[in-house]
Design an enzyme around this catalytic site. Structure first.
Site, mmCIF file in Angstrom:
data_model
loop_
_atom_site.group_PDB
_atom_site.id
_atom_site.type_symbol
_atom_site.label_atom_id
_atom_site.label_comp_id
_atom_site.label_asym_id
_atom_site.label_seq_id
_atom_site.Cartn_x
_atom_site.Cartn_y
_atom_site.Cartn_z
ATOM 1 C CE1 TYR A 170 30.561 52.044 32.974
ATOM 2 C CE2 TYR A 170 30.426 49.773 33.745
ATOM 3 C CZ TYR A 170 30.415 51.131 34.000
ATOM 4 O OH TYR A 170 30.261 51.575 35.295
ATOM 5 C CB VAL A 171 36.371 49.714 31.929
ATOM 6 C CG1 VAL A 171 37.231 49.235 33.096
ATOM 7 C CG2 VAL A 171 36.758 48.964 30.647
ATOM 8 C CB ILE A 213 40.248 46.717 31.478
ATOM 9 C CG1 ILE A 213 41.184 46.224 32.594
ATOM 10 C CG2 ILE A 213 39.045 45.792 31.305
ATOM 11 C CD1 ILE A 213 40.544 46.124 33.974
ATOM 12 C CE1 TYR A 245 36.429 53.221 21.363
ATOM 13 C CE2 TYR A 245 35.153 55.218 21.682
ATOM 14 C CZ TYR A 245 35.384 53.895 21.969
ATOM 15 O OH TYR A 245 34.565 53.231 22.850
#
Lengths: 194, 194
Positions: free
Chosen positions: B115-116, B125, B160
């Protein structure tokens, strides 16, 4: 048939390794097995183990002289390599599992492998092993027992569904993803410097 | 934007808990979150922890006075509850993972959450966190980094896959199964007696 389920010991790793290979041979995937019984010892029987394992055993009377196991036989005993009769039980199945974590629900247990030797199937041993994994999990405050099954393995899928498992891939559309080999190495090299 | 990734400490559990909830709110599933920051402390920071966690941080200059974070802002500092300026960094993302085990390949790492915070996305990030999980895994001799994604979450799936992950549900037909609640309790009660 009488059987018992117990926690695996370090000394069981050769037997576990043999059954891992049996399962892989059955699936025509024997060449995929890279773990040795030494790996199993190191990874499952050190501080912070990577897995735990349960063993299913039946009384020795179900074994043949050469150590192969046949269900429904009358007592015949077992002659070990040393020639001494081994009293007790013989290993016929295993369940290998580890703990996982849900950020919503907390502790879970994941069953990676469940195997019972062909001659000993249909006697409740698989259910016994799986139920024991569930019990161990519940005792550790796990709120889920999870596992994965290949779609073509309809007998296994049906077995788990009949026992009450939800198929989250069918129901919610979960996809299982994997990085390995070169893609894993490449990714690891992208890690920011400390 | 400069950011750093570090191992989470016990003291980060409130922030991790906040972000777990943010992610759940985004998915309209806030009522599903049953874990508290106390649970996270107990389960991740005791001997044999159930998970490990990485934290992504950006310099304080990216925070507003009330503690909310906005990307691309000029320096404004941060006033804490005590009124003292807090030097250093502010938490904007996390990756939570644990170790699993393949009986064929050995040690693996599984990333449960990545999670960002929305204002800090698109700056590398997320990749930095995931790459660090991969690096930690490789250092522990893990041969796989695995995760699950919901089918409808196309942006994440694409992310991904673009990074090199294989979709094993699409490719090999893996289904993810779960026992929980009553079905788990029922199963546990079927365990053979010791």
């Amino acid at each position: 048939m009488h059987f018992k389920v117990r926690a695996a010991a370090k000394e069981d790793c050769k037997e576990i390794s043999r059954m891992i290979m049996e399962l892989a041979v059955y699936e025509n995937m024997a060449d995929q097995v890279k773990t040795s019984h030494e790996d199993l010892k190191r990874d499952g029987f050190s501080p912070n183990p990577f897995y735990e394992c349960l063993i299913a055993e039946v009384p020795d009377e179900h074994k043949t002289k050469d150590g192969h196991c046949l269900a429904g036989r009358s007592t015949c005993g077992h002659v070990s390599v040393s020639g001494q009769r081994q009293p007790g039980y013989t290993v016929v199945g295993y369940a290998l599992y580890f703990y996982t974590y849900s950020t919503w629900k907390g502790r879970s247990v994941y069953m990676e492998d469940l195997y019972v030797m062909p001659d000993f199937r249909g006697k409740g041993i698989g259910t016994g092993l799986m139920a024991k994994v569930a019990q161990v999990g519940v005792e550790k405050q796990c709120v889920r027992l999870q596992l994965s099954v290949l779609e073509w393995n309809k007998p296994s899928l049906d077995f788990y569904i009949a026992k009450g498992a939800e198929d989250l891939t069918a129901k919610e559309g979960w996809h299982f993803l994997r990085f390995h080999g070169q893609t894993l190495d490449t990714l690891a090299k992208e890690a920011p410097k400390d």
